[in-house]
Design an enzyme around this catalytic site. Structure first.
Site, PDB file in Angstrom:
ATOM      1  N   ASP A 225       0.795  -1.332   0.264  1.00 42.79           N
ATOM      2  CA  ASP A 225       0.061  -0.467  -0.033  1.00 42.79           C
ATOM      3  C   ASP A 225       0.748   1.006   0.044  1.00 42.79           C
ATOM      4  OD1 ASP A 225       0.840   0.314   2.537  1.00 42.79           O
ATOM      5  OD2 ASP A 225      -1.358   0.027   3.289  1.00 42.79           O
ATOM      6  N   ASP A 242      -6.110  10.720  -6.157  1.00 42.56           N
ATOM      7  CA  ASP A 242      -6.930   9.273  -6.971  1.00 42.56           C
ATOM      8  C   ASP A 242      -6.252   9.302  -8.317  1.00 42.56           C
ATOM      9  OD1 ASP A 242      -8.873   9.309  -5.923  1.00 42.56           O
ATOM     10  OD2 ASP A 242     -10.499  10.313  -7.155  1.00 42.56           O
ATOM     11  N   GLU A 268      -5.941   1.856  -0.500  1.00 44.39           N
ATOM     12  CA  GLU A 268      -4.805   2.605  -1.482  1.00 44.39           C
ATOM     13  C   GLU A 268      -4.210   1.267  -1.062  1.00 44.39           C
ATOM     14  OE1 GLU A 268      -3.859   3.714   2.950  1.00 44.39           O
ATOM     15  OE2 GLU A 268      -5.154   3.758   1.928  1.00 44.39           O
TER      16      GLU A 268
END
Length: 366
Positions: A225, A242, A268
């Site tokens: 992540d 984003d 994420e």
């Protein structure tokens, strides 16, 4: 037109002997979607499939009552039925099953309709040519034969009409099949990054485990992540977050080998299934991904500001007789070890061996 067409017979009264009942239910579901001109969404499939399968007596009675009152159903009716009777169920498996059965039914229907259209057109053309020849050759045919020819000409016209209707049905079936395939693809895709989503990841992991077990080949799972991702959103806004997620997904695609399977599995968090790869090779691949992300600057904001991020990664190799949940749990644990150790690093899970149960520890490096 009856609300359900020929498919509207009570599905609980049995099906043709020797025929898979699920396929019959899928055919009935397809027919209802066509008759009511409804969008082929997974929710609509589930309502109609449940109705024809007889698995929801309350839904069946409510839908019948609505049909009796209105004559046909609108999309708002289907939305209400889905929310009332289906929304609380674990739908992923049910919708996937419905989609597969519908796809098989649509393939079958499209083939049959196409063949019937060709046969009807050919038969009509041959009959019409025959009647023209007979009338030209025998102008003094007696009345019975003239009636036969008239009936034949009527059959020619009927055959052409049937051929046109069959062609229309075939086109409708083709369109519904294409829409179904698109709906299935969309249901398994993360809308933001275009990567497979969590549901698709779980299906692919199960397939990869089965193949690795059958072929006796190694399999590794990589989880990672984005470090401090919340601060990206807090400082630069969610559109910037984003953009970073899309950029990391693009970097992941460029990094992956053709047979690797990728996914965005949560906010994420990302995953990569690495077939035919041992843990040492997987750790090396993970570190190359870590460096690729760290060296990439992602453009965010209207002014194209370049933003750099790092990732933390965990790697685990499938063990003998291990389940997908077990492998996922160990890769997740390695990922969180990487974050606890300072982030921007790879942690390789090293499961304890029978000889050294207390000494085995995860390996970490940058």
């Amino acid at each position: 037109m009856p609300p359900l067409g020929e498919a509207g017979r009570d599905p609980r009264k049995g099906t043709t002997p020797g025929r898979d009942p699920a396929i019959g239910t899928a055919h009935a579901t397809m027919q209802s979607l066509l008759d009511h001109r409804m969008s082929p969404s997974p929710e609509n499939y589930l309502v109609w499939f449940s109705y024809h399968a007889g698995t929801h007596p309350e839904l069946h009675d409510a839908l019948d009552a609505r049909l009796a009152a209105q004559g046909r159903l609108e999309q708002a009716d289907l939305n209400e039925m889905h929310a009332r009777y289906c929304a609380g169920e674990p739908q992923a498996q049910a919708i996937g099953q419905v989609s597969r059965q519908l796809e098989a039914a649509l393939n079958d229907a499209a083939g049959m309709l196409g063949t019937a259209h060709d046969n009807a057109s050919s038969y009509g053309t041959r009959l019409e040519g025959l009647t023209d020849t007979l009338e030209a050759a025998f102008p003094s045919l007696n009345e019975p034969l003239r009636r036969i020819l008239a009936d034949t000409q009527a059959l020619c016209h009927s055959s052409r009409t049937l051929a046109q209707r069959l062609a229309e049905r075939a086109r409708e079936a083709e369109a519904l099949r294409d829409a179904l395939q698109e709906a299935r693809r969309a249901a398994a895709t993360d809308a933001l990054t275009g990567l497979p989503n969590r549901r698709a990841f779980e299906e692919r992991l199960a397939e990869a485990l089965a193949r690795a077990t059958a072929e006796q080949t190694p399999l590794c799972l990589l989880m990672f992540d984005i470090d401090h991702f919340k601060s990206v959103n807090d400082r630069h806004g969610h559109p910037a977050g984003d953009a970073v997620l899309r950029g990391v997904a693009d970097t992941l695609r460029e990094w992956a080998r053709p047979h690797d399977r990728l996914a965005r599995v949560g906010g994420e968090e990302f995953a990569a299934i690495l077939p035919a790869t041992c843990r040492e090779a997987a750790a090396g691949l993970a570190d190359s991904l870590r460096r690729a992300v760290a060296n990439e600057g992602f453009l965010v904001g209207a002014e194209g500001q370049r933003l750099s991020v790092t990732v933390s990664l965990g790697v685990a190799q499938l063990q003998s007789e291990e389940t997908g949940d077990g492998l996922l749990s160990r890769a997740d644990a390695a990922l969180y070890d990487a974050k606890r150790q300072g982030r921007d690093r790879v942690v390789l899970d090293m499961p304890p061996t029978p000889e050294e149960p207390e000494e085995a520890r995860p390996l970490s490096w940058r």
